[in-house]
Write an enzyme that holds these catalytic residues in place. Structure first.
Site, mmCIF file in Angstrom:
data_model
loop_
_atom_site.group_PDB
_atom_site.id
_atom_site.type_symbol
_atom_site.label_atom_id
_atom_site.label_comp_id
_atom_site.label_asym_id
_atom_site.label_seq_id
_atom_site.Cartn_x
_atom_site.Cartn_y
_atom_site.Cartn_z
ATOM 1 N N TRP A 68 0.913 -1.157 0.000
ATOM 2 C CA TRP A 68 0.000 0.000 0.000
ATOM 3 C C TRP A 68 0.940 1.192 0.000
ATOM 4 O O TRP A 68 1.550 1.506 1.015
ATOM 5 C CB TRP A 68 -0.870 -0.050 1.253
ATOM 6 C CG TRP A 68 -1.963 0.963 1.304
ATOM 7 C CD1 TRP A 68 -3.184 0.889 0.698
ATOM 8 C CD2 TRP A 68 -1.953 2.202 2.024
ATOM 9 N NE1 TRP A 68 -3.928 1.999 1.000
ATOM 10 C CE2 TRP A 68 -3.203 2.830 1.802
ATOM 11 C CE3 TRP A 68 -1.017 2.847 2.817
ATOM 12 C CZ2 TRP A 68 -3.539 4.051 2.368
ATOM 13 C CZ3 TRP A 68 -1.354 4.067 3.383
ATOM 14 C CH2 TRP A 68 -2.598 4.669 3.149
ATOM 15 N N GLY B 125 5.363 -0.008 7.123
ATOM 16 C CA GLY B 125 5.631 1.110 8.029
ATOM 17 C C GLY B 125 6.255 2.261 7.251
ATOM 18 O O GLY B 125 6.285 2.261 6.025
ATOM 19 N N LYS C 177 -20.780 2.419 5.681
ATOM 20 C CA LYS C 177 -20.764 1.224 4.817
ATOM 21 C C LYS C 177 -20.965 1.624 3.360
ATOM 22 O O LYS C 177 -20.258 1.193 2.466
ATOM 23 C CB LYS C 177 -21.840 0.239 5.254
ATOM 24 C CG LYS C 177 -21.577 -0.438 6.567
ATOM 25 C CD LYS C 177 -20.494 -1.480 6.531
ATOM 26 C CE LYS C 177 -19.132 -1.136 6.931
ATOM 27 N NZ LYS C 177 -18.717 -0.511 8.117
HETATM 28 C C1 AGP Z 1 -14.980 0.091 8.906
HETATM 29 O O1 AGP Z 1 -15.776 -0.536 7.911
HETATM 30 C C2 AGP Z 1 -13.624 0.492 8.378
HETATM 31 N N1 AGP Z 1 -12.954 -0.585 7.785
HETATM 32 C C3 AGP Z 1 -12.812 1.259 9.395
HETATM 33 O O2 AGP Z 1 -13.543 2.429 9.727
HETATM 34 C C4 AGP Z 1 -12.486 0.512 10.707
HETATM 35 O O3 AGP Z 1 -13.653 0.314 11.461
HETATM 36 C C5 AGP Z 1 -11.515 1.372 11.516
HETATM 37 O O4 AGP Z 1 -10.335 1.510 10.767
HETATM 38 C C6 AGP Z 1 -11.200 0.795 12.898
HETATM 39 O O5 AGP Z 1 -10.591 -0.450 12.757
HETATM 40 P P1 AGP Z 1 -10.378 -1.355 14.095
HETATM 41 O O6 AGP Z 1 -11.750 -1.674 14.616
HETATM 42 O O7 AGP Z 1 -9.636 -2.561 13.609
HETATM 43 O O8 AGP Z 1 -9.600 -0.535 15.073
#
Ligand code: AGP
Length: 613
Positions: free
Chosen positions: A74, A104, A490
């Site tokens: 990424w 990282g 969503k």
């Molecule tokens: C939710 O559909 C997303 N993928 C994103 O907002 C996610 O909930 C957020 O990054 C938090 O992730 P976590 O629950 O693994 O900390």
């Protein structure tokens, strides 16, 4: 956020390394690569694009060997090209002595690059990772101990890393190192694996050991050595993943997201298993590590989380305030960690995270702990950084959530928060009969979600109402306001339609200006104490030709009559309605994205676990 897989054992490494990348591809994917060690030395294959492009390359140019590392990228430094894809190799004069994969950001990479170029190291990419490869190669010019060379090179880095390292000088050896980006070792029979997420290695072993910041590991088929960079040798802490063996497979579903939406009845069963005490009309938790007396002293609860977990925490606010009469504040973790919010010793801090690796949530946890607060975690991934660093907490037991758009984790979090609200309420003033009513309601949830899932064909047809829209409004009152936010997220995440969630009554303070025939308005409107007010709000939208999609209680003709699309959910007590009302919104986002041809499990720009700030 990048995906890392490593393997050393008796099998061909490439199929295991690429299979792991496929399971991690949701994490970050604009290029992929692999490096293996075989009798001829180091073999590196890299490709921009999806893992499929790497597989096609390997079909014509194999990467033999029983030891290696792989990576999905990424991009943080440099565009997605073959040259910027990992693994990156290090060494002078085009003779690589090491290959590295990295997750990282190295903050001081420019200064290190200049230092290394001045010493004759030629760079082939624009990445910060290549600096790490050459630093290790430079150390290997004075030792053939790869483990020592990696540790010495790491002392020069400023920033974050999760690393996998191999060298042709050390056949069969994989080195891993973690600082700020997750890394886990899988312990197999005559083999060891390394990964940035246990999802990648779950089909091979359930025995895992998570690295903490500052820890490095040396893996061979039969050895597993762990050290802390400063404190020296460590006895590995081995956890057992409580996942079903096929948990990370699609299992005949079209996408992980729809699989995980449909799994939610079982998810709630698993989240509540062993935690309801009907005889005392309460809930129990094994890992809070706080006595009843300590919990009765609590005068305020603070939740810190991100994204969907933040929405679940908002539902928790309504539940705990209603059942336990405790003030609750829900903070974005990224704000909480820098805001210096006043907290006294009667404040209990919870962080919520599915992955247990979200950088901002981990930062919020560390900030609360730094200020001396008992800090608990509601988390899904066993042994993750947040799980390990919290003073105690509650596991979701939701199994691996692979789809980038979080669904079953939300339901597991809300179920656990309902149990927590019951538990805290019954420690204070909530009566036995009222507690028993909550127990009954929670126990009914899995079957009721199963009922809601049967309405998928109706939701699929409703998706046409939204698929062509550019904007959408999601509206909910009280405990359904967070559900409206979650439904909007969503839709945004996987269909790229702009959607906003609002408290229904707030619509008149601005958002109603958006209402026209082109803007679908999704109302979360089950029967409840504010039903009549919501009806008025729906009428206000109708009066402005707004298109109305309503999630309402089955048989509620009043709402159905004034909605263009009515999505029914079973009648249920308000405390569990969010667990039912969210399901049509999850399905709606899924089917809208399908109609728009979006990539459901790998939505653009997103990664499953946001391990950078
Ligand atoms: C939710 O559909 C997303 N993928 C994103 O907002 C996610 O909930 C957020 O990054 C938090 O992730 P976590 O629950 O693994 O900390």
């Amino acid at each position: 956020m990048c995906g890392i897989v490593g393997y050393t054992g008796s099998h061909e490494a490439a199929p295991i390394l690429v299979g792991g990348l496929r399971r991690l591809e949701y994490r970050g994917y604009d290029s992929a690569g692999i490096a293996t060690l075989d009798r001829a030395g180091l073999v590196v294959r890299r490709r921009a694009g999806r893992v499929r492009a790497l597989e096609e390359l390997l079909d014509t140019e194999p990467a033999p060997g029983a030891c290696g590392i792989s990576h999905t990228r990424w991009a943080t430094h440099g565009p997605a090209t073959d040259r910027n894809a990992h693994p990156h190799v290090g060494g002078r004069g085009g003779s690589p002595t090491v290959a590295v994969v990295h997750n990282g950001v190295i903050e001081n990479h420019s200064a290190l690059r200049r230092e290394l170029e001045a010493q004759g190291f030629a760079f082939a990419s624009q990445t910060d990772t290549e600096v790490i490869a050459h630093l290790i190669a430079r150390e290997l010019e004075s030792t053939d101990d790869l483990f020592a060379a990696v540790q010495r090179a790491l002392t020069r880095l400023e920033g974050t890393y999760g690393l996998g390292v191999v060298s042709p000088n050390r056949p069969g050896e994989v080195i891993g190192a973690r600082f700020g980006s997750p890394l886990v070792v899988g312990l197999g029979e005559g083999e060891h694996l390394l990964a940035s997420d246990p999802v990648a290695i779950a089909p091979h072993t359930a025995r895992v050991a998570f690295l903490q910041d500052g820890e490095v590991v040396r893996l061979t088929p039969h050895d597993f050595e762990m050290r802390h960079m400063e404190h020296g040798p460590i006895t590995p802490r081995v956890d057992r993943l409580d996942w079903k063996p096929d948990a990370v497979e699609l299992g005949g579903h079209a996408h992980y997201m729809i699989k995980e939406i449909r799994e939610q009845p079982e998810t709630v069963v698993d989240a509540c298993r062993g935690r309801l005490r009907r005889a005392e009309a309460t809930a129990v938790f094994g890992g809070l590590n706080l006595s009843h007396r300590q919990l009765r002293r609590v005068r305020r609860v603070v939740f810190a989380a991100c994204g969907t977990s933040w929405h679940a925490a908002l539902v928790g606010e309504y539940l705990i305030e209603r059942l336990a009469h405790l003030p609750v504040e829900v903070e974005y973790a990224s704000e909480f960690r820098y805001r210096n919010a006043p907290l006294d010793d009667r404040t209990l801090v919870f962080v919520l995270s599915q992955s247990g690796e979200t950088a901002d949530t981990l930062g919020a946890l560390r900030e609360a702990k730094r200020r001396g607060h008992p800090t608990l975690a509601i988390v899904n991934t066993v042994g993750s950084s947040i799980a390990r660093e919290a003073d105690g907490g509650i596991y979701l037991h939701a199994g691996p959530e692979v789809g980038v758009a979080s669904t079953k984790a939300f339901s597991a979090q809300v179920a656990v928060l309902a149990l927590l609200a019951l538990y805290l309420g019954r420690l204070r003033h909530l009566s036995f009969p009222d507690g028993l009513a909550v127990v009954d309601a929670i126990e009914s949830v899995p079957a009721l979600i199963g009922e809601v899932l049967k309405s998928e064909p109706l939701v699929e047809r409703a998706a046409s109402e939204i698929a062509g829209a550019r904007n959408a409004l999601y509206l909910g009152r009280d405990i359904h306001f967070p559900v409206a936010l979650e439904g909007a997220l969503k839709l945004k995440e996987i269909s790229y339609i702009h959607a906003e969630g609002y408290p229904t009554a707030e619509m008149k303070h601005g958002p109603i200006a958006l209402v026209d025939r082109e803007t679908p308005c999704v109302f979360v409107a089950p029967r409840g104490s504010l039903h009549a007010k919501t009806l008025s709000n729906i009428e206000e939208v109708r009066a402005r030709e707004g298109r109305i999609i309503a999630v309402g209680t089955e048989g509620d003709d009043a709402v159905a009559a004034i909605s263009d699309v009515f999505l029914p959910i079973p009648d249920a007590p308000e405390v569990i309605q969010p667990l039912l009302a969210v399901v049509p919104l999850q399905l709606l986002a899924y089917h809208v994205a399908l109609k728009r041809g979006c990539d459901i499990d790998k939505p653009r720009n997103l990664a499953k676990s946001v391990t950078v700030e």
